[in-house]
Scaffold this active site. Structure first.
Site, PDB file in Angstrom:
ATOM      1  N   HIS A 320       0.951  -1.292   0.075  1.00 48.30           N
ATOM      2  CA  HIS A 320       0.086  -0.005  -0.109  1.00 48.30           C
ATOM      3  C   HIS A 320       0.686   1.065   0.011  1.00 48.30           C
ATOM      4  O   HIS A 320       2.110   1.188   0.793  1.00 48.30           O
ATOM      5  CB  HIS A 320      -0.871   0.206   1.297  1.00 48.30           C
ATOM      6  CG  HIS A 320      -2.095   0.821   1.135  1.00 48.30           C
ATOM      7  ND1 HIS A 320      -1.931   2.224   1.348  1.00 48.30           N
ATOM      8  CD2 HIS A 320      -3.323   0.741   0.708  1.00 48.30           C
ATOM      9  CE1 HIS A 320      -3.176   2.808   1.180  1.00 48.30           C
ATOM     10  NE2 HIS A 320      -4.003   1.842   0.683  1.00 48.30           N
ATOM     11  N   ASP A 377      -8.018  -5.438   0.001  1.00 47.72           N
ATOM     12  CA  ASP A 377      -8.311  -5.947  -1.123  1.00 47.72           C
ATOM     13  C   ASP A 377      -8.168  -7.498  -1.066  1.00 47.72           C
ATOM     14  O   ASP A 377      -8.743  -8.197  -1.342  1.00 47.72           O
ATOM     15  CB  ASP A 377      -7.693  -5.460  -2.457  1.00 47.72           C
ATOM     16  CG  ASP A 377      -8.606  -4.208  -2.620  1.00 47.72           C
ATOM     17  OD1 ASP A 377      -9.596  -4.206  -2.509  1.00 47.72           O
ATOM     18  OD2 ASP A 377      -7.568  -3.363  -3.154  1.00 47.72           O
TER      19      ASP A 377
HETATM   20  N1  ACO Z   1       4.239  -7.919  -4.735  1.00 44.05           N
HETATM   21  C1  ACO Z   1       5.609  -7.933  -4.828  1.00 44.05           C
HETATM   22  N2  ACO Z   1       6.423  -6.755  -4.629  1.00 44.05           N
HETATM   23  C2  ACO Z   1       5.826  -5.501  -4.428  1.00 44.05           C
HETATM   24  C3  ACO Z   1       4.381  -5.552  -4.266  1.00 44.05           C
HETATM   25  C4  ACO Z   1       3.388  -6.662  -4.291  1.00 44.05           C
HETATM   26  N3  ACO Z   1       2.191  -6.635  -4.346  1.00 44.05           N
HETATM   27  N4  ACO Z   1       3.991  -4.273  -3.992  1.00 44.05           N
HETATM   28  C5  ACO Z   1       5.235  -3.549  -4.001  1.00 44.05           C
HETATM   29  N5  ACO Z   1       6.304  -4.389  -4.283  1.00 44.05           N
HETATM   30  C6  ACO Z   1       7.577  -4.148  -4.403  1.00 44.05           C
HETATM   31  C7  ACO Z   1       8.053  -3.516  -5.287  1.00 44.05           C
HETATM   32  O1  ACO Z   1       8.434  -4.199  -6.320  1.00 44.05           O
HETATM   33  C8  ACO Z   1       9.056  -2.436  -4.920  1.00 44.05           C
HETATM   34  O2  ACO Z   1      10.405  -3.204  -4.505  1.00 44.05           O
HETATM   35  P1  ACO Z   1      11.937  -2.603  -4.903  1.00 44.05           P
HETATM   36  O3  ACO Z   1      12.121  -1.501  -4.005  1.00 44.05           O
HETATM   37  O4  ACO Z   1      12.886  -3.650  -4.550  1.00 44.05           O
HETATM   38  O5  ACO Z   1      11.772  -2.017  -6.308  1.00 44.05           O
HETATM   39  C9  ACO Z   1       8.541  -1.991  -3.477  1.00 44.05           C
HETATM   40  O6  ACO Z   1       7.830  -3.213  -3.144  1.00 44.05           O
HETATM   41  C10 ACO Z   1       7.765  -0.749  -3.494  1.00 44.05           C
HETATM   42  O7  ACO Z   1       6.799  -0.801  -4.451  1.00 44.05           O
HETATM   43  P2  ACO Z   1       6.201   0.544  -5.230  1.00 44.05           P
HETATM   44  O8  ACO Z   1       5.646  -0.116  -6.434  1.00 44.05           O
HETATM   45  O9  ACO Z   1       7.271   1.426  -5.165  1.00 44.05           O
HETATM   46  O10 ACO Z   1       5.016   1.053  -4.195  1.00 44.05           O
HETATM   47  P3  ACO Z   1       3.770   1.885  -4.378  1.00 44.05           P
HETATM   48  O11 ACO Z   1       3.552   2.554  -2.863  1.00 44.05           O
HETATM   49  O12 ACO Z   1       4.104   2.802  -5.570  1.00 44.05           O
HETATM   50  O13 ACO Z   1       2.771   0.876  -4.782  1.00 44.05           O
HETATM   51  C11 ACO Z   1       0.854  -0.566  -4.575  1.00 44.05           C
HETATM   52  C12 ACO Z   1       1.741   0.462  -3.926  1.00 44.05           C
HETATM   53  C13 ACO Z   1       0.520   0.060  -6.035  1.00 44.05           C
HETATM   54  C14 ACO Z   1      -0.344  -0.740  -4.104  1.00 44.05           C
HETATM   55  C15 ACO Z   1       1.829  -1.650  -4.919  1.00 44.05           C
HETATM   56  O14 ACO Z   1       2.054  -2.449  -3.560  1.00 44.05           O
HETATM   57  C16 ACO Z   1       1.072  -2.945  -5.676  1.00 44.05           C
HETATM   58  O15 ACO Z   1       0.873  -2.963  -6.864  1.00 44.05           O
HETATM   59  N6  ACO Z   1       0.244  -3.862  -4.950  1.00 44.05           N
HETATM   60  C17 ACO Z   1      -0.517  -4.766  -5.534  1.00 44.05           C
HETATM   61  C18 ACO Z   1      -1.869  -4.530  -6.126  1.00 44.05           C
HETATM   62  C19 ACO Z   1      -2.682  -4.113  -4.959  1.00 44.05           C
HETATM   63  O16 ACO Z   1      -3.033  -5.044  -3.977  1.00 44.05           O
HETATM   64  N7  ACO Z   1      -3.321  -3.052  -4.973  1.00 44.05           N
HETATM   65  C20 ACO Z   1      -4.551  -2.679  -3.766  1.00 44.05           C
HETATM   66  C21 ACO Z   1      -3.811  -1.514  -3.254  1.00 44.05           C
HETATM   67  S1  ACO Z   1      -4.866  -1.086  -2.051  1.00 44.05           S
HETATM   68  C22 ACO Z   1      -6.222  -0.072  -2.807  1.00 44.05           C
HETATM   69  O17 ACO Z   1      -6.130   0.395  -3.676  1.00 44.05           O
HETATM   70  C23 ACO Z   1      -7.646  -0.222  -2.067  1.00 44.05           C
END
Ligand code: ACO
Length: 431
Positions: A320, A377
């Site tokens: 998140h 979610d």
């Molecule tokens: N699985 C594996 N790795 C992940 C995940 C995941 N679900 N989410 C983030 N990471 C990793 C990224 O690869 C990154 O790794 P790095 O630092 O080695 O490059 C690090 O964690 C940070 O990730 P970002 O994408 O920079 O984090 P951001 O805050 O921009 O994204 C998000 C947040 C979009 C929710 C992301 O965690 C994601 O895509 N999750 C999966 C989709 C999801 O569940 N979305 C629902 C969110 S809740 C809502 O909207 C109600």
């Protein structure tokens, strides 16, 4: 230039020119203070660069407060745990719109009004016929909400409090009907009209699942009455989704509001933004992913895939932008899921896969070091599956819950005299 002796200021030096600039630090009631850079470009000739707005406050707000480090969420100052345990979704709607919880009498009046406004104009009903039988309900929902704007032109110029509330009540009330009709359209079966004898949440479940003219319900494993436990679980899910400050879809709603468009068009844009897998569409993707994994023994391989920097596979329902501790809504739903385990037959292979993923991710160094916890979610996907709600309706259910938040944020934007059209700048790197 500000008074440099004032402690509530921040001084920046441009090392290219050696000029210094001082800006005010604005204090909210809680949360990080904010540097007021509204004159920054005029003062310095520079833009600021912040893709994804990770450090940018675009408005002031009194609606929702989140402390992502502590895992705290409050609507109008009231903790989400309190609302989920002691108050209904409709009480939460009243709270968001009126800044306080309703008295018993106010709640009765509000409930009655919401029930009565749930019907759709017959002209609007014809729109659903234009969609193919297998249309995703989110597509139909977004289009129908845009169409709804043309039935209520008067909401584009709102002059007083009463008109704001009428506009808000109307959309909160009609969204479940539109979502249920969109679902039935996707199955090619006749619509069930709203029933004013039923509560908000039971009415939605009935419009979605009832056979025409009867009390029997469409369920995956036979025909059943809607159970109280299902209504309670869904009502809690609506409450947990009601608002979440300046998330992606709310930012879209405020952006559309800033152009002077009709409020329902702003809501329709919010629906489109919510549909994406990185946002509200994640609940549908969680279950699709669990089905794709298929069995508990394959979980570890998928965890390794999610950790691989050369693979863009992500574990849906994890991570998140704001919560770097457990999402408090996920905590409530995890407890609800445990309570529902016996009543709703949660012990399926899918649930076993989900539990295994949760167990590994919560102890794996990759997820722990990046603060990647299960988000709301992850659990809504699991609970809605147990409620026998099809995957394509998960995100429309998020929409039903979030509509009150979007419309409250729309109203706040309109009443804020400092609001401006949303128009970010860019760092041009082309020819
Ligand atoms: N699985 C594996 N790795 C992940 C995940 C995941 N679900 N989410 C983030 N990471 C990793 C990224 O690869 C990154 O790794 P790095 O630092 O080695 O490059 C690090 O964690 C940070 O990730 P970002 O994408 O920079 O984090 P951001 O805050 O921009 O994204 C998000 C947040 C979009 C929710 C992301 O965690 C994601 O895509 N999750 C999966 C989709 C999801 O569940 N979305 C629902 C969110 S809740 C809502 O909207 C109600």
């Amino acid at each position: 230039m500000q008074d440099t002796a004032n402690k509530n200021t921040f001084t920046l030096t441009n090392n290219q020119t050696e000029e210094t600039y001082t800006y005010n630090i604005l204090e909210g009631t809680r949360g990080p203070s904010v540097l007021d850079i509204r004159t920054f470009f005029a003062d310095t000739g520079l833009f600021t660069y912040d893709p994804g707005f990770t450090a940018t406050a675009a408005c002031t707000s009194t609606i929702t407060f989140i402390d992502g480090k502590k895992g705290e969420l409050r609507y109008r100052g009231i903790a989400i745990e309190d609302l989920a345990e002691h108050h209904s979704y409709l009480e939460t709607c009243f709270l968001l719109l009126n800044k306080r919880l309703p008295s018993k009498e106010e709640l009765n009046d509000f409930d009655l009004e919401i029930r009565h406004r749930a019907y759709l104009h017959r002209g609007l009903q014809k729109l659903f016929d234009a969609f193919p039988d297998d249309a995703h309900p989110m597509a139909t929902l977004s289009a129908a909400v845009t169409a709804l704007a043309s039935f209520y032109d008067e909401h584009i110029e709102i002059q007083n409090e009463e008109a704001y509330l009428e506009m808000a009540h109307r959309i909160i009330s009609k969204i479940p009907t539109i979502a249920a009709f969109a679902y039935r359209q996707s199955l090619g079966i006749p619509f069930i009209e709203p029933d004013i004898d039923l509560s908000f949440t039971k009415n939605f479940l009935t419009m979605m699942r009832a056979y025409p003219g009867g009390k029997m319900h469409l369920c995956a494993n036979g025909h059943e009455e809607i159970k109280d436990v299902e209504v309670r679980a869904l009502d809690t899910i609506f409450t947990l989704h009601a608002d979440h400050e300046q998330n992606a879809s709310t930012t879209v709603v405020r952006g559309v509001a800033s152009t002077g468009a009709h409020p329902y068009v702003a809501i329709s844009s919010g629906i489109a933004a919510l549909w994406g897998r990185a946002h509200g569409g994640a609940n549908e993707s969680v279950i699709a992913q669990l089905e794709y994994i298929g069995s508990v023994d394959k979980v570890e391989a998928f965890i390794e895939k999610a950790k691989d920097p050369n693979d863009d596979f992500r574990l849906m329902g994890f991570g998140h932008r704001v919560y770097k501790n457990f999402d408090p809504r996920a905590k409530i739903l995890k407890e609800l899921q445990d309570e529902l385990r016996e009543e709703l037959n949660l012990d399926t292979e899918l649930m076993a896969i989900a539990r295994k993923i949760e167990e590994i991710a919560l102890s794996d160094e990759y997820f722990v070091s990046r603060n990647l916890y299960p988000n709301i979610d992850f659990y809504t996907g699991i609970i809605l599956t147990a409620l026998q709600i099809p995957k394509t309706m998960f995100t429309p259910i998020f929409v039903i819950g979030r509509t009150v938040g979007w419309i409250t944020q729309w109203i706040e934007f309109k009443k804020d005299e400092t609001s401006k059209i949303a128009r970010p700048r860019q760092l041009y790197t082309g020819k």
